[in-house]
Scaffold this motif. Structure first.
Motif, PDB file in Angstrom:
ATOM      1  N   ASP A 186       0.805  -1.222   0.000  1.00 43.23           N
ATOM      2  CA  ASP A 186       0.000   0.000   0.000  1.00 43.23           C
ATOM      3  C   ASP A 186       0.840   1.274   0.000  1.00 43.23           C
ATOM      4  OD1 ASP A 186      -2.198  -1.635   0.072  1.00 43.23           O
ATOM      5  OD2 ASP A 186      -3.101  -0.713   1.849  1.00 43.23           O
ATOM      6  N   LYS A 187       1.743   1.394   0.955  1.00 42.32           N
ATOM      7  CA  LYS A 187       2.468   2.650   1.133  1.00 42.32           C
ATOM      8  C   LYS A 187       3.297   3.001  -0.096  1.00 42.32           C
ATOM      9  CE  LYS A 187       5.539   5.131   4.292  1.00 42.32           C
ATOM     10  NZ  LYS A 187       6.316   5.066   5.570  1.00 42.32           N
ATOM     11  N   ALA A 188       3.998   2.011  -0.637  1.00 42.55           N
ATOM     12  CA  ALA A 188       4.874   2.279  -1.778  1.00 42.55           C
ATOM     13  C   ALA A 188       4.073   2.721  -2.996  1.00 42.55           C
ATOM     14  CB  ALA A 188       5.691   1.029  -2.111  1.00 42.55           C
ATOM     15  N   ILE A 189       2.920   2.065  -3.244  1.00 41.41           N
ATOM     16  CA  ILE A 189       2.116   2.416  -4.408  1.00 41.41           C
ATOM     17  C   ILE A 189       1.424   3.760  -4.211  1.00 41.41           C
ATOM     18  CG2 ILE A 189       0.198   1.718  -5.883  1.00 41.41           C
ATOM     19  CD1 ILE A 189       2.749   0.002  -6.168  1.00 41.41           C
ATOM     20  N   GLU A 190       0.947   4.040  -2.989  1.00 43.86           N
ATOM     21  CA  GLU A 190       0.325   5.338  -2.726  1.00 43.86           C
ATOM     22  C   GLU A 190       1.330   6.465  -2.918  1.00 43.86           C
ATOM     23  OE1 GLU A 190      -1.598   5.296   1.106  1.00 43.86           O
ATOM     24  OE2 GLU A 190      -2.572   3.392   0.662  1.00 43.86           O
ATOM     25  N   ASN A 191       2.584   6.235  -2.574  1.00 39.03           N
ATOM     26  CA  ASN A 191       3.614   7.254  -2.772  1.00 39.03           C
ATOM     27  C   ASN A 191       3.807   7.587  -4.250  1.00 39.03           C
ATOM     28  OD1 ASN A 191       4.167   7.558  -0.054  1.00 39.03           O
ATOM     29  ND2 ASN A 191       5.864   6.107  -0.048  1.00 39.03           N
ATOM     30  N   ILE A 192       3.477   6.632  -5.112  1.00 37.66           N
ATOM     31  CA  ILE A 192       3.629   6.850  -6.551  1.00 37.66           C
ATOM     32  C   ILE A 192       2.352   7.384  -7.172  1.00 37.66           C
ATOM     33  CG2 ILE A 192       4.057   5.725  -8.778  1.00 37.66           C
ATOM     34  CD1 ILE A 192       5.755   3.658  -7.237  1.00 37.66           C
ATOM     35  N   LEU A 193       1.230   6.731  -6.894  1.00 33.05           N
ATOM     36  CA  LEU A 193      -0.011   7.008  -7.630  1.00 33.05           C
ATOM     37  C   LEU A 193      -0.941   7.991  -6.941  1.00 33.05           C
ATOM     38  CD1 LEU A 193      -0.936   3.494  -9.066  1.00 33.05           C
ATOM     39  CD2 LEU A 193       0.467   5.295 -10.071  1.00 33.05           C
ATOM     40  N   GLY A 194      -0.844   8.125  -5.622  1.00 29.75           N
ATOM     41  CA  GLY A 194      -1.682   9.110  -4.952  1.00 29.75           C
ATOM     42  C   GLY A 194      -2.651   8.519  -3.953  1.00 29.75           C
TER      43      GLY A 194
END
Length: 280
Positions: A186-194
Motif C-alpha cells: 500500500d504505502k509504496a504504491i500510494e507514494n507513486i499514484l496518490g
C-alpha cells in the motif's frame, strides 16, 4: 456503500466501474456452462449498468480480462459507450476502457509504454477540467510486487510525459483496475499514484475485499482467501472521492455462483471546475 462528504459548488459528478470479468467465463458453480457462457455478456452488462446511484449508468467502464479485444465494444455499444483507444493484451485476456459517447467526443487516447497492460485517455469534462483515466491489469502473484511497483512508476511517468508533450497541466488522474496488490504494498504504491479511493471513502470493511473465495466459489480448487486486489487511485487537487462500493458480489444462482472471481468497484467522484487559464 462507503461515502465521504464533499463540498464544492463548481463540481461535476463522475462515476466509474472497474471490473476484472474473468474472460466472461462461467464459474465452476454455474448450473449450466453453455447457458452461462451465452448469457455472460448480458449479465455483466446488466450488473454494471445497474450499479450506479439511482440506477444511473456509470460514465466510464474499466474492464480487465476481456476474452477478446472487441468484447467491451460489442457488449456496451448499444448503450452508448465507446472504447477509448483500443485494448491491450495483459497476462490474462485484454484490458479495455469504455466512455459514454458524450465523454468520448472530448477525449484523446494516451500512448503508453507497450510493456504496460494499461489503456488510458485524457478527458475534458463539461466543467472545463481535464483528467487522465486508465484501466490496468498489473502483474499477478505475491512475488510480483517488484514488477507491480515498476509498472506503477512507468504508468505515472507515461502520463506525465504525455501531459508535458501536449502542453497540458493539472495532473488530475484516476488510475484503476486489477492491481493484484497485497496490503504490504500500500504505502509504496500510494507514494507513486496518490490517494487510495477506498480509504478516502471511509475504509469500510464490507466493501474492502474484491477477492473473497470463501464465499465466491468461482474456481473449483477454491484458492480460499480474501484480498483487495482491485484498486483505484486519484491524483491532482480537483478530484474528490465521494463513494465507494462493490458490484458483482451477489451470486447469480444459489449462494456461490458468481460472474467473476473478482468483485468490481463502483466509485463516485466530484471533479472541481478548473479555470480556463489553468487548463491552457
Amino acid at each position: 456503500m462507503a461515502s465521504a462528504a464533499i463540498t464544492s459548488c463548481y463540481s461535476t459528478p463522475l462515476s466509474i466501474v472497474s471490473w476484472n470479468i474473468a474472460e466472461a467465463a462461467p464459474s465452476f458453480a454455474a448450473p449450466c456452462f453453455d447457458t452461462r457462457a451465452r448469457d455472460a455478456p448480458r449479465l455483466i452488462r446488466e450488473c454494471i449498468l445497474g450499479s450506479g446511484r439511482s440506477s444511473r449508468p456509470p460514465d466510464i467502464i474499466a474492464l480487465q480480462e476481456c476474452p477478446y479485444p472487441s468484447f467491451g465494444t460489442e457488449t456496451f455499444v448499444e448503450q452508448g459507450y465507446v472504447s477509448a483507444g483500443g485494448t491491450t493484451l495483459s497476462h490474462c485476456g485484454y484490458v479495455d476502457l469504455l466512455l459514454k459517447k458524450q465523454l468520448a467526443e472530448k477525449s484523446r487516447p494516451i500512448s503508453l509504454d507497450r510493456n504496460l497492460s494499461s489503456v488510458a485517455c485524457r478527458i475534458a469534462l463539461p466543467n472545463q477540467t481535464t483528467i487522465s483515466v486508465s484501466s490496468s491489469h498489473l502483474a499477478p502473484f505475491k512475488h510480483g510486487a517488484g514488477t507491480r511497483l515498476r509498472q506503477c512508476q512507468n504508468l505515472k511517468e507515461s502520463l506525465f510525459s504525455w501531459e508535458s508533450l501536449h502542453q497540458e497541466s493539472g495532473n488530475n488522474m484516476i488510475l484503476l483496475g486489477d492491481y493484484n496488490m497485497r496490503q504490504s504494498e500500500d504505502k509504496a504504491i500510494e507514494n507513486i499514484l496518490g490517494i487510495d479511493a477506498w480509504k478516502a471513502a471511509g475504509s469500510n470493511y464490507r466493501n474492502k475485499c474484491t477477492w473473497d473465495s470463501f464465499s465466491n466459489e468461482y474456481h473449483e480448487d477454491g484458492f480460499s482467501f480474501r484480498a483487495r486486489f482491485d484498486r483505484c487511485y486519484t491524483g491532482g487537487d480537483k478530484i474528490h472521492v465521494n463513494r465507494f462500493g462493490l458490484i458483482g458480489n451477489k451470486a447469480v444462482v444459489g449462494t456461490k455462483d458468481f460472474l467473476s472471481d473478482h468483485y468490481g468497484m463502483i466509485i463516485g467522484f466530484d471533479v472541481e471546475k478548473s479555470s480556463l487559464d489553468a487548463e491552457k
